[in-house]
Design a protein around this motif. Structure first.
Motif, mmCIF file in Angstrom:
data_model
loop_
_atom_site.group_PDB
_atom_site.id
_atom_site.type_symbol
_atom_site.label_atom_id
_atom_site.label_comp_id
_atom_site.label_asym_id
_atom_site.label_seq_id
_atom_site.Cartn_x
_atom_site.Cartn_y
_atom_site.Cartn_z
ATOM 1 N N TYR A 1 0.826 -1.212 0.000
ATOM 2 C CA TYR A 1 0.000 0.000 0.000
ATOM 3 C C TYR A 1 0.860 1.262 0.000
ATOM 4 C CZ TYR A 1 -4.531 -2.279 0.519
ATOM 5 O OH TYR A 1 -5.683 -3.004 0.293
ATOM 6 N N SER A 2 2.005 1.209 0.696
ATOM 7 C CA SER A 2 2.906 2.361 0.697
ATOM 8 C C SER A 2 3.428 2.618 -0.713
ATOM 9 C CB SER A 2 4.073 2.102 1.649
ATOM 10 O OG SER A 2 4.992 3.166 1.622
ATOM 11 N N SER A 3 3.766 1.545 -1.430
ATOM 12 C CA SER A 3 4.242 1.669 -2.808
ATOM 13 C C SER A 3 3.167 2.263 -3.712
ATOM 14 C CB SER A 3 4.665 0.303 -3.332
ATOM 15 O OG SER A 3 5.071 0.367 -4.670
ATOM 16 N N LEU A 4 1.902 2.020 -3.348
ATOM 17 C CA LEU A 4 0.768 2.534 -4.138
ATOM 18 C C LEU A 4 0.317 3.913 -3.668
ATOM 19 C CD1 LEU A 4 -1.249 -0.822 -4.201
ATOM 20 C CD2 LEU A 4 -0.174 0.259 -6.187
ATOM 21 N N LYS A 5 1.110 4.514 -2.748
ATOM 22 C CA LYS A 5 0.804 5.850 -2.204
ATOM 23 C C LYS A 5 -0.485 5.854 -1.396
ATOM 24 C CE LYS A 5 4.320 7.198 -4.684
ATOM 25 N NZ LYS A 5 5.658 7.299 -4.047
ATOM 26 N N ARG A 6 -0.788 4.737 -0.747
ATOM 27 C CA ARG A 6 -1.975 4.650 0.114
ATOM 28 C C ARG A 6 -1.498 4.590 1.564
ATOM 29 N NH1 ARG A 6 -6.447 2.842 -2.716
ATOM 30 N NH2 ARG A 6 -7.576 3.574 -0.866
ATOM 31 N N GLY A 7 -1.011 5.739 2.036
ATOM 32 C CA GLY A 7 -0.379 5.815 3.346
ATOM 33 C C GLY A 7 -1.245 5.360 4.504
ATOM 34 N N SER A 8 -2.535 5.717 4.468
ATOM 35 C CA SER A 8 -3.434 5.362 5.566
ATOM 36 C C SER A 8 -3.592 3.843 5.683
ATOM 37 C CB SER A 8 -4.806 6.009 5.338
ATOM 38 O OG SER A 8 -5.713 5.627 6.348
ATOM 39 N N LEU A 9 -3.768 3.172 4.543
ATOM 40 C CA LEU A 9 -3.905 1.716 4.555
ATOM 41 C C LEU A 9 -2.595 1.042 4.956
ATOM 42 C CD1 LEU A 9 -6.025 1.214 1.292
ATOM 43 C CD2 LEU A 9 -6.793 0.928 3.651
ATOM 44 N N ALA A 10 -1.466 1.651 4.535
ATOM 45 C CA ALA A 10 -0.155 1.108 4.917
ATOM 46 C C ALA A 10 0.017 1.194 6.434
ATOM 47 C CB ALA A 10 0.954 1.878 4.211
ATOM 48 N N ARG A 11 -0.312 2.362 7.001
ATOM 49 C CA ARG A 11 -0.162 2.563 8.447
ATOM 50 C C ARG A 11 -1.030 1.585 9.236
ATOM 51 N NH1 ARG A 11 -1.170 7.394 8.474
ATOM 52 N NH2 ARG A 11 0.844 8.394 8.871
ATOM 53 N N LEU B 1 6.241 7.768 7.493
ATOM 54 C CA LEU B 1 5.009 8.252 6.869
ATOM 55 C C LEU B 1 4.645 9.655 7.332
ATOM 56 C CD1 LEU B 1 2.640 5.134 6.894
ATOM 57 C CD2 LEU B 1 3.562 6.297 4.897
ATOM 58 N N GLY B 2 5.486 10.229 8.237
ATOM 59 C CA GLY B 2 5.194 11.555 8.754
ATOM 60 C C GLY B 2 5.063 12.596 7.649
ATOM 61 N N ASN B 3 4.273 13.610 7.901
ATOM 62 C CA ASN B 3 4.023 14.647 6.891
ATOM 63 C C ASN B 3 5.309 15.374 6.494
ATOM 64 O OD1 ASN B 3 1.267 14.163 6.792
ATOM 65 N ND2 ASN B 3 0.886 15.477 8.567
ATOM 66 N N ASP B 4 6.123 15.718 7.486
ATOM 67 C CA ASP B 4 7.369 16.443 7.207
ATOM 68 C C ASP B 4 8.523 15.464 7.332
ATOM 69 O OD1 ASP B 4 9.420 18.147 6.865
ATOM 70 O OD2 ASP B 4 8.897 19.522 8.498
ATOM 71 N N ILE B 5 8.731 14.691 6.285
ATOM 72 C CA ILE B 5 9.730 13.623 6.356
ATOM 73 C C ILE B 5 11.144 14.173 6.475
ATOM 74 C CG2 ILE B 5 10.166 13.345 3.870
ATOM 75 C CD1 ILE B 5 10.013 10.317 4.403
ATOM 76 N N GLY B 6 11.367 15.399 6.031
ATOM 77 C CA GLY B 6 12.705 15.961 6.091
ATOM 78 C C GLY B 6 13.121 16.327 7.501
ATOM 79 N N THR B 7 12.299 17.110 8.212
ATOM 80 C CA THR B 7 12.662 17.609 9.537
ATOM 81 C C THR B 7 12.293 16.640 10.644
ATOM 82 O OG1 THR B 7 12.325 19.863 8.745
ATOM 83 C CG2 THR B 7 12.404 19.531 11.140
ATOM 84 N N ASN B 8 11.001 16.271 10.710
ATOM 85 C CA ASN B 8 10.531 15.425 11.799
ATOM 86 C C ASN B 8 11.215 14.071 11.821
ATOM 87 O OD1 ASN B 8 8.830 17.454 12.551
ATOM 88 N ND2 ASN B 8 6.996 16.573 11.643
ATOM 89 N N ALA B 9 11.331 13.446 10.638
ATOM 90 C CA ALA B 9 11.934 12.120 10.581
ATOM 91 C C ALA B 9 13.381 12.174 11.047
ATOM 92 C CB ALA B 9 11.842 11.551 9.171
ATOM 93 N N PHE C 1 20.421 3.314 8.012
ATOM 94 C CA PHE C 1 19.919 2.876 6.706
ATOM 95 C C PHE C 1 18.551 3.509 6.424
ATOM 96 C CE2 PHE C 1 17.610 0.076 3.854
ATOM 97 C CZ PHE C 1 18.539 -0.196 2.865
ATOM 98 N N LYS C 2 17.661 3.465 7.411
ATOM 99 C CA LYS C 2 16.331 4.050 7.225
ATOM 100 C C LYS C 2 16.405 5.572 7.131
ATOM 101 C CE LYS C 2 13.759 0.446 6.980
ATOM 102 N NZ LYS C 2 12.990 0.167 5.744
ATOM 103 N N MET C 3 17.362 6.169 7.826
ATOM 104 C CA MET C 3 17.572 7.610 7.701
ATOM 105 C C MET C 3 17.989 7.935 6.267
ATOM 106 S SD MET C 3 20.312 10.109 9.661
ATOM 107 C CE MET C 3 19.732 9.754 11.305
ATOM 108 N N GLY C 4 18.848 7.097 5.690
ATOM 109 C CA GLY C 4 19.255 7.291 4.301
ATOM 110 C C GLY C 4 18.062 7.202 3.360
ATOM 111 N N GLU C 5 17.177 6.237 3.595
ATOM 112 C CA GLU C 5 15.980 6.107 2.748
ATOM 113 C C GLU C 5 15.110 7.358 2.843
ATOM 114 O OE1 GLU C 5 14.876 1.449 2.077
ATOM 115 O OE2 GLU C 5 14.083 2.391 3.898
ATOM 116 N N ALA C 6 14.945 7.884 4.064
ATOM 117 C CA ALA C 6 14.128 9.084 4.247
ATOM 118 C C ALA C 6 14.727 10.272 3.506
ATOM 119 C CB ALA C 6 13.992 9.400 5.739
ATOM 120 N N LYS C 7 16.036 10.438 3.608
ATOM 121 C CA LYS C 7 16.693 11.568 2.934
ATOM 122 C C LYS C 7 16.656 11.383 1.417
ATOM 123 C CE LYS C 7 19.747 12.766 6.792
ATOM 124 N NZ LYS C 7 19.174 14.118 6.991
ATOM 125 N N GLU C 8 16.832 10.156 0.959
ATOM 126 C CA GLU C 8 16.756 9.880 -0.481
ATOM 127 C C GLU C 8 15.362 10.196 -1.008
ATOM 128 O OE1 GLU C 8 17.204 6.108 -3.598
ATOM 129 O OE2 GLU C 8 17.760 5.851 -1.481
#
Length: 395
Positions: free
Chosen positions: A243-253, A279-287, A309-316
């Motif tokens: 669901y995350s890949s399909l941009k369905r964040g609510s269903l993924a969560r 999945l946070g709204n502000d993935i740059g700062t909050n994450a 590794f996950k920090m790298g994914e968020a920044k990417e």
């Protein structure tokens, strides 16, 4: 008593002895005939049911369970990609359970050969087909499932045979035949257990065909029939990934939140929590702030490689490629195993290749990926081919 009388008494004793032995032999013949596997008498059925159950069926099920546990214990999970709903059956990998699977084949074959009128015959054929399937003997597995479906009066056994026939066709990459069997099953009256197996295999089939939306829908259907278990936790995690890949964040969560309610492994629980965080709204700062907080937490001291590794994914994901490369590099530096290093090196290689078009650096990092990557990882051959092509291009 004269000689004639003594002789007569002696002959009578011999006659009575012979008569008793003959009667015993006749009784044995009658019992053997009544216990023939081709007989439909209650005595015969009871005898063969008893022998099939305790001499073959129960032991075969135990050996099969032990074999699958062995195979599952060797599976490698790459959390940097969407996990496979069902791991591909590879005879090189399932060879670890060869002894157990061979014993299943031997025991179930005994039921078919010696107890053909037993009520455990269907179950034995199904186990026989499964054992051949997990040994990578797809052709013979398909024949067993076809035979069970065609030569059985039990609708439940026919449906089970078709479900596993669909899996066998899928494993042999015959997707068209797998779909044909699936269409037949969609019209059948399935038990709850059979529905769970059918929908899970159906979801896996669509995932292999790169139809993520259908894979997610059918996996959610399968989840309705799964009992609380690590297997169900993993299915929720994968549904969230789809669901995350399909941009369905609510269903993924929603699915990731259900992971920790179903006996997850620590890796599943950790990665589900990370995915929810991302999945946070502000993935740059909050994450970033949350990742730094996790890095400072003493209980995560052994998980820093995965957090970076996950920090790298968020920044990417946010387009900060140089920052992502630095985070992935930290993941490599702190990696506790080669698979983690391979995943981080691969991410760096893909950034240099696809985002920065720095092919020389990409080639170098693909080489580092392969040096650390386990040959059993799902993408090993794909990465090998890409690294080879890129190396030729760079030269």
């Amino acid at each position: 008593m004269d000689n004639f009388g003594r002789t007569s008494t002696f002959l009578n004793k011999i006659y009575n002895t012979l008569l008793r032995k003959l009667s015993f032999l006749i009784l044995l013949c009658v019992l053997a005939a009544s216990c023939s596997q081709f007989s439909r008498s209650p005595t015969s059925k009871a005898w063969h049911n008893l022998n099939a159950k305790f001499n073959a069926s129960i032991d075969a099920k135990d050996y099969f369970s032990w074999g699958i546990l062995k195979i599952d214990s060797t599976q490698l999970e790459d959390y940097s990609t969407i996990l496979p709903i069902l791991h591909k059956i590879d005879s090189n990998q399932t060879a670890i359970a060869k002894e157990e699977l061979d014993e299943v084949i031997r025991l179930t074959s005994l039921v078919a050969e010696r107890h053909s009128n037993s009520k455990y015959l269907d179950e034995s054929y199904l186990l026989l087909g499964k054992a051949r399937l997990f040994k990578g003997d797809f052709i013979n597995a398909i024949e067993v499932f076809k035979y069970l479906n065609a030569n059985n009066s039990s609708q439940s056994a026919q449906n089970q045979a078709l479900i596993w026939l669909m899996r066998a066709y899928m494993e042999s990459n015959d997707f068209n035949r797998a779909e044909e069997v699936s269409n037949t099953l969609s019209q059948a009256e399935l038990t709850k257990k059979s529905k769970g197996e059918y929908f899970e295999i159906k979801a896996s089939l669509h995932q292999k065909k790169e139809e993520e939306a259908l894979a997610a829908v059918f996996l959610e259907e399968a989840l309705k029939y799964m009992k609380k278990s690590t297997h169900k936790a993993r299915a929720h995690f994968i549904t969230g990934q789809l669901y995350s890949s399909l941009k369905r964040g609510s269903l993924a969560r929603n699915n990731w939140k259900k992971v920790d309610k179903n006996k997850p492994t620590y890796d599943l629980e950790f990665n589900a929590g990370i995915e929810i965080l991302m999945l946070g709204n502000d993935i740059g700062t909050n994450a970033t702030a949350n990742f730094l907080k996790m890095l400072e937490d003493r209980k995560n001291i052994d998980l820093k490689d995965k957090i970076y590794f996950k920090m790298g994914e968020a920044k990417e994901k946010n387009g900060n490629y140089q920052s992502a490369i630095r985070a992935y590099t930290q993941s490599v530096r702190l990696a506790s195993d080669k698979n983690q290093s391979a995943s981080a090196y691969l991410k760096i290689a893909e950034i240099y290749h696809s985002k920065l078009q720095n092919y020389e650096s990409a080639s170098s990092y693909y080489d580092s990926t392969l040096f650390n990557m386990n040959v059993r990882m799902p993408r090993f051959q794909e990465i090998t081919d890409k690294a080879s092509s890129l190396a030729d291009f760079v030269k």
